[in-house]
Each structure stands twice: as C-alpha cells, then as structure tokens.
Design a protein around this motif. Structure first.
Motif, short mmCIF file in Angstrom:
data_model
loop_
_atom_site.label_atom_id
_atom_site.label_comp_id
_atom_site.label_asym_id
_atom_site.label_seq_id
_atom_site.Cartn_x
_atom_site.Cartn_y
_atom_site.Cartn_z
N GLU A 157 0.78 -1.11 -0.37
CA GLU A 157 -0.06 -0.33 -0.11
C GLU A 157 1.15 1.40 -0.32
O GLU A 157 0.85 2.39 -1.06
CB GLU A 157 -1.30 0.28 1.75
CG GLU A 157 -2.11 -1.26 1.49
CD GLU A 157 -2.08 -2.78 1.38
OE1 GLU A 157 -1.71 -3.41 1.63
OE2 GLU A 157 -0.35 -2.33 1.85
N GLU A 158 1.78 1.26 0.95
CA GLU A 158 3.19 2.45 1.41
C GLU A 158 3.61 3.06 0.05
O GLU A 158 3.73 3.24 -0.70
CB GLU A 158 4.18 2.08 1.76
CG GLU A 158 3.41 2.29 3.17
CD GLU A 158 4.24 1.58 4.21
OE1 GLU A 158 3.71 2.44 5.63
OE2 GLU A 158 4.92 0.76 4.27
N ALA A 159 4.05 1.71 -1.18
CA ALA A 159 4.94 1.54 -2.31
C ALA A 159 3.43 1.87 -3.46
O ALA A 159 3.92 2.92 -4.18
CB ALA A 159 5.50 -0.08 -2.66
N ALA A 160 2.53 1.84 -3.35
CA ALA A 160 1.89 1.97 -4.00
C ALA A 160 1.67 3.56 -4.43
O ALA A 160 1.57 4.18 -5.12
CB ALA A 160 0.24 1.34 -4.37
N GLN A 161 1.38 3.96 -3.61
CA GLN A 161 1.57 5.59 -2.84
C GLN A 161 2.93 6.35 -3.09
O GLN A 161 2.81 7.61 -4.13
CB GLN A 161 1.30 5.84 -1.51
CG GLN A 161 -0.13 5.58 -0.59
CD GLN A 161 -0.67 5.87 0.86
OE1 GLN A 161 0.59 6.20 1.06
NE2 GLN A 161 -1.52 5.11 1.63
N LEU A 162 3.77 5.39 -2.45
CA LEU A 162 5.16 6.32 -3.96
C LEU A 162 4.70 6.12 -4.94
O LEU A 162 4.91 7.22 -5.72
CB LEU A 162 6.38 5.78 -3.35
CG LEU A 162 6.81 5.53 -1.57
CD1 LEU A 162 8.05 4.71 -1.65
CD2 LEU A 162 7.00 6.39 -1.42
#
Length: 244
Positions: free
Chosen positions: A234-239
């Motif tokens: 999820e954090e990677a998708a935001q990045l």
C-alpha cells in the motif's frame, strides 16, 4: 537472425558476476521450452532484472527478446546494444505496434521476456499485473512461463544507490510451470492466475535465500511481511502515484 551482439554480452555478464562472486542459483530451467515461442513473465525488483532473467534461460540455450521502453533504445550507449540483441522497443504512445511485433516474434519461435508489473516493485512483492503477457501468448498460441528473481534488488533498485560492484551477493532465479492461455479465456482471470504463480515462486526464493540482513540498516531489501523495512504494498503504491 544473426547473433553478433547477444552472445558476447552474455559472456561479459557471466564473467562480471563470476569476478564479483555473485553466486547464481538457477532452478526450474526445464520449464523453458527448448524450441518454439514462449513468453517469460518475470517479477521486477531491480534495474538489472532483464540481465538475470535472460541468464535464467541460458541453461535451456534460449535467448530472450525483452520488451523495453523506447527511451532505452534512444540511449547512445544502451541503444546499439538493445538493437543488436534484437530486443523490442515499446513506445507507450503507440503500444499496439510493439505488441504486434512481440506476437510476430512468438509465432516465429522466439522467447519474449516481459515484466508484467510494468515498473519496479518497491515493496519487493508482486504488484498487480498488466494483461499483455497472457494476451500475446494466447494470440500467438504459446505458453507463459513464470519466473521469479531475488537478490537483484541488493545491487540496484529504485530509491537506492547503485552497488554494482558489491561482492558475494547471492542471486536466485526460479522458473515455474508454464501456463497455456487460450484465446477464448478471460485475460483478466488468466492474469490473476499468473500473479498467483509468480507470487508463489517469489515466496519460495525468498524463503530459501541463503542470506539475511546483516543489521537493522540492512533490512531495507526485505519486504515488510518478512520483517524488512521495505514499503508495504500500500505504501509502495502511494509512492508510485506520487512519482507519476
């Protein structure tokens, strides 16, 4: 077609990794067809993955033609090498042409390599996949062969400095059983199946990897679910969204 560039490049890569003592563990090569077309669908954790994916097909004596963005072909150093190895340029404004060329190559009996996640996975898990791999395989009547790489992110990945001369880094390359898409099957369903297969292969190479981080600061190359400090999916998708 004449192969004046690809064999020397493969030899140079093998020599470099031997000098650096980057121990390659290559398994599952029996799943790569000895003849005829096939799509290799590989996970993507490093800028160097195309090299190791190609090396994964070497025991089967196959050369992989990778689909790569047009900008690489425009580079004055990489461009001549990419063209000499007969890779397939992808112009994102005219993607149909590269897709059709890949299908033509597959029908001609070549192996085409794709990274269906499209971009590097910052979480070091398998992201959602594009359906192009299964669609072109179904159209050409060839199998999709899933592959997983692990350890390559320790050499050069998104958001981290290059460490191309780092010695003694193990690299794992695992090929799985092929998937045989049919034109009458739903490509989205097939793509979900492919993602499950690629994720299972990645879980295996991660579990069997011979090294662990040497300390807290070295945990960056492990995914969060294995106790690492890499971003969660999820954090990677935001990045990725901010990067776009």
């Amino acid at each position: 077609m004449a192969e004046f560039v690809y064999p020397p490049v493969v030899l140079a890569a093998k020599t470099m990794f031997r000098v650096l003592d980057n121990k390659l563990r290559v398994e599952g090569t029996e799943h790569i067809p000895a003849t005829g077309g096939a799509v290799i669908a590989c996970n993507h954790v490093s800028y160097l993955d195309f090299i190791f994916c190609g090396l994964g097909a070497q025991p089967a004596k196959r050369l992989v033609r990778f689909m790569a963005k047009q900008e690489i072909f425009a580079n004055r150093v990489a461009g001549p090498l990419m063209r000499g190895m007969h890779h397939i340029p992808v112009d994102r404004t005219a993607g149909r042409a590269s897709y059709d060329e890949a299908v033509r190559r597959l029908r001609a009996g070549e192996i085409v390599g794709v990274f269906p996640e499209a971009t590097i996975s910052r979480s070091f898990t398998v992201k959602g996949l594009k359906s192009g791999a299964v669609r072109m395989a179904a159209e050409a009547g060839v199998p999709v062969v899933p592959m997983a790489l692990w350890g390559t992110q320790r050499l050069w990945t998104k958001g981290r400095p290059r460490t191309l001369t780092k010695r003694h880094v193990p690299i794992s390359i695992l090929t799985g059983e092929p998937l045989y898409p049919r034109p009458d099957e739903d490509p989205e369903v097939l793509t979900k199946d492919l993602r499950v297969r690629m994720s299972a292969l990645l879980d295996t190479v991660q579990a069997e990897y011979p090294e662990q981080p040497s300390g807290e600061e070295d945990r960056w190359w492990l995914p969060a679910h294995l106790g690492g400090t890499a971003p969660t999916p999820e954090e990677a998708a935001q990045l990725d969204a901010r990067g776009r």
